[in-house]
Design a protein around this motif. Structure first.
Motif, PDB file in Angstrom:
ATOM      1  N   HIS A 101       0.849  -1.194   0.000  1.00 25.18           N
ATOM      2  CA  HIS A 101       0.000   0.000   0.000  1.00 25.18           C
ATOM      3  C   HIS A 101       0.886   1.246   0.000  1.00 25.18           C
ATOM      4  O   HIS A 101       1.905   1.285   0.696  1.00 25.18           O
ATOM      5  CB  HIS A 101      -0.916   0.002   1.224  1.00 25.18           C
ATOM      6  CG  HIS A 101      -2.048   0.961   1.097  1.00 25.18           C
ATOM      7  ND1 HIS A 101      -1.886   2.322   1.244  1.00 25.18           N
ATOM      8  CD2 HIS A 101      -3.350   0.759   0.803  1.00 25.18           C
ATOM      9  CE1 HIS A 101      -3.045   2.921   1.066  1.00 25.18           C
ATOM     10  NE2 HIS A 101      -3.960   1.992   0.795  1.00 25.18           N
ATOM     11  N   LYS A 103       0.593   3.920   1.514  1.00 30.44           N
ATOM     12  CA  LYS A 103       0.780   4.424   2.883  1.00 30.44           C
ATOM     13  C   LYS A 103       1.998   3.788   3.535  1.00 30.44           C
ATOM     14  O   LYS A 103       2.720   4.427   4.292  1.00 30.44           O
ATOM     15  CB  LYS A 103      -0.454   4.134   3.747  1.00 30.44           C
ATOM     16  CG  LYS A 103      -1.596   5.052   3.530  1.00 30.44           C
ATOM     17  CD  LYS A 103      -2.712   4.706   4.515  1.00 30.44           C
ATOM     18  CE  LYS A 103      -3.913   5.589   4.301  1.00 30.44           C
ATOM     19  NZ  LYS A 103      -5.003   5.266   5.221  1.00 30.44           N
ATOM     20  N   ARG A 106       5.117   5.294   1.967  1.00 28.06           N
ATOM     21  CA  ARG A 106       5.280   6.643   2.538  1.00 28.06           C
ATOM     22  C   ARG A 106       5.857   6.571   3.944  1.00 28.06           C
ATOM     23  O   ARG A 106       6.802   7.281   4.281  1.00 28.06           O
ATOM     24  CB  ARG A 106       3.931   7.365   2.567  1.00 28.06           C
ATOM     25  CG  ARG A 106       3.993   8.713   3.246  1.00 28.06           C
ATOM     26  CD  ARG A 106       2.585   9.328   3.267  1.00 28.06           C
ATOM     27  NE  ARG A 106       2.584  10.595   3.945  1.00 28.06           N
ATOM     28  CZ  ARG A 106       2.178  10.780   5.189  1.00 28.06           C
ATOM     29  NH1 ARG A 106       1.727   9.766   5.901  1.00 28.06           N
ATOM     30  NH2 ARG A 106       2.213  11.978   5.729  1.00 28.06           N
ATOM     31  N   TYR A 119       2.869  12.065  -0.862  1.00 30.04           N
ATOM     32  CA  TYR A 119       1.893  10.972  -0.897  1.00 30.04           C
ATOM     33  C   TYR A 119       0.655  11.445  -1.644  1.00 30.04           C
ATOM     34  O   TYR A 119       0.102  12.495  -1.326  1.00 30.04           O
ATOM     35  CB  TYR A 119       1.553  10.549   0.535  1.00 30.04           C
ATOM     36  CG  TYR A 119       0.475   9.505   0.653  1.00 30.04           C
ATOM     37  CD1 TYR A 119       0.525   8.325  -0.068  1.00 30.04           C
ATOM     38  CD2 TYR A 119      -0.591   9.701   1.523  1.00 30.04           C
ATOM     39  CE1 TYR A 119      -0.456   7.366   0.064  1.00 30.04           C
ATOM     40  CE2 TYR A 119      -1.586   8.737   1.664  1.00 30.04           C
ATOM     41  CZ  TYR A 119      -1.513   7.573   0.923  1.00 30.04           C
ATOM     42  OH  TYR A 119      -2.489   6.623   1.054  1.00 30.04           O
ATOM     43  N   TYR A 120       0.264  10.670  -2.644  1.00 26.61           N
ATOM     44  CA  TYR A 120      -0.884  10.999  -3.482  1.00 26.61           C
ATOM     45  C   TYR A 120      -1.893   9.852  -3.394  1.00 26.61           C
ATOM     46  O   TYR A 120      -1.876   8.935  -4.228  1.00 26.61           O
ATOM     47  CB  TYR A 120      -0.426  11.253  -4.929  1.00 26.61           C
ATOM     48  CG  TYR A 120       0.497  12.450  -5.014  1.00 26.61           C
ATOM     49  CD1 TYR A 120      -0.017  13.722  -5.224  1.00 26.61           C
ATOM     50  CD2 TYR A 120       1.869  12.313  -4.823  1.00 26.61           C
ATOM     51  CE1 TYR A 120       0.817  14.828  -5.271  1.00 26.61           C
ATOM     52  CE2 TYR A 120       2.711  13.420  -4.870  1.00 26.61           C
ATOM     53  CZ  TYR A 120       2.178  14.663  -5.091  1.00 26.61           C
ATOM     54  OH  TYR A 120       3.004  15.757  -5.123  1.00 26.61           O
ATOM     55  N   PRO A 121      -2.743   9.878  -2.358  1.00 23.08           N
ATOM     56  CA  PRO A 121      -3.637   8.735  -2.122  1.00 23.08           C
ATOM     57  C   PRO A 121      -4.644   8.479  -3.244  1.00 23.08           C
ATOM     58  O   PRO A 121      -4.945   7.321  -3.542  1.00 23.08           O
ATOM     59  CB  PRO A 121      -4.346   9.087  -0.815  1.00 23.08           C
ATOM     60  CG  PRO A 121      -4.156  10.539  -0.617  1.00 23.08           C
ATOM     61  CD  PRO A 121      -2.899  10.912  -1.339  1.00 23.08           C
ATOM     62  N   ARG A 122      -5.146   9.520  -3.888  1.00 21.39           N
ATOM     63  CA  ARG A 122      -6.115   9.298  -4.975  1.00 21.39           C
ATOM     64  C   ARG A 122      -5.469   8.584  -6.153  1.00 21.39           C
ATOM     65  O   ARG A 122      -6.066   7.728  -6.771  1.00 21.39           O
ATOM     66  CB  ARG A 122      -6.704  10.621  -5.456  1.00 21.39           C
ATOM     67  CG  ARG A 122      -7.826  11.104  -4.594  1.00 21.39           C
ATOM     68  CD  ARG A 122      -8.616  12.155  -5.343  1.00 21.39           C
ATOM     69  NE  ARG A 122      -9.077  13.155  -4.403  1.00 21.39           N
ATOM     70  CZ  ARG A 122      -9.332  14.392  -4.698  1.00 21.39           C
ATOM     71  NH1 ARG A 122      -9.145  14.841  -5.920  1.00 21.39           N
ATOM     72  NH2 ARG A 122      -9.756  15.227  -3.780  1.00 21.39           N
ATOM     73  N   LYS A 124      -2.699   6.870  -5.871  1.00 19.33           N
ATOM     74  CA  LYS A 124      -2.070   5.672  -5.306  1.00 19.33           C
ATOM     75  C   LYS A 124      -0.586   5.544  -5.642  1.00 19.33           C
ATOM     76  O   LYS A 124      -0.103   4.493  -6.028  1.00 19.33           O
ATOM     77  CB  LYS A 124      -2.829   4.417  -5.726  1.00 19.33           C
ATOM     78  CG  LYS A 124      -4.262   4.429  -5.241  1.00 19.33           C
ATOM     79  CD  LYS A 124      -4.991   3.194  -5.648  1.00 19.33           C
ATOM     80  CE  LYS A 124      -6.411   3.304  -5.110  1.00 19.33           C
ATOM     81  NZ  LYS A 124      -7.354   2.500  -5.817  1.00 19.33           N
TER      82      LYS A 124
END
Length: 136
Positions: A101, A103, A106, A119-122, A124
């Protein structure tokens, strides 16, 4: 859809210039085809993260070197690209590691305290660079 399996530094710490040329090529600007020199410090950053996560994991590069033309296009399109992006100097990569993941990537990078960590969660993916330590 390109693959590269390369050892860019030997056990004594000597860089293999041919391997670095291969890295430069695969991390070229996918928009213009321009090849830039990738900073070995960003490669070391990625390598440190990969080692700390464990194993010889596959790394998927979302963005490596960016030509100034492509970066300007991203900025104009509002794609969260910095006007003076380190991608244009070959000092940044955006990546994913299948099965890990973003996360986790990161967090590992933050624990290392080396370079930039975005970190670019959208989308991924995680951004790693060889600039001063900072996060976003």
């Amino acid at each position: 859809d390109e693959w590269l399996d390369v050892t860019f530094r030997d056990a004594q710490g000597k860089y293999d210039l041919e391997a670095l040329d291969d890295v430069n090529h695969i991390l070229r600007c996918h928009y213009t085809g321009e090849v830039g020199a990738i900073d070995v410090r960003v490669l070391e950053h990625v390598n440190l993260v990969q080692k700390k996560i464990g194993g010889n994991r596959e790394i998927h590069i979302i963005s490596g070197f960016r030509s100034p033309e492509y970066n300007a296009m991203l900025v104009r399109a509002g794609r969260r690209a910095a006007k003076n992006s380190l991608h244009m100097q070959g000092q940044a990569v955006d990546l994913q590691m299948p099965g890990i993941h973003p996360k986790v990537i990161r967090q590992v990078a933050l624990e290392l305290g080396y370079g930039g960590v975005g970190y670019y969660p959208r989308s991924k993916f995680v951004h790693l660079d060889s600039g001063p330590f900072r996060t976003w």
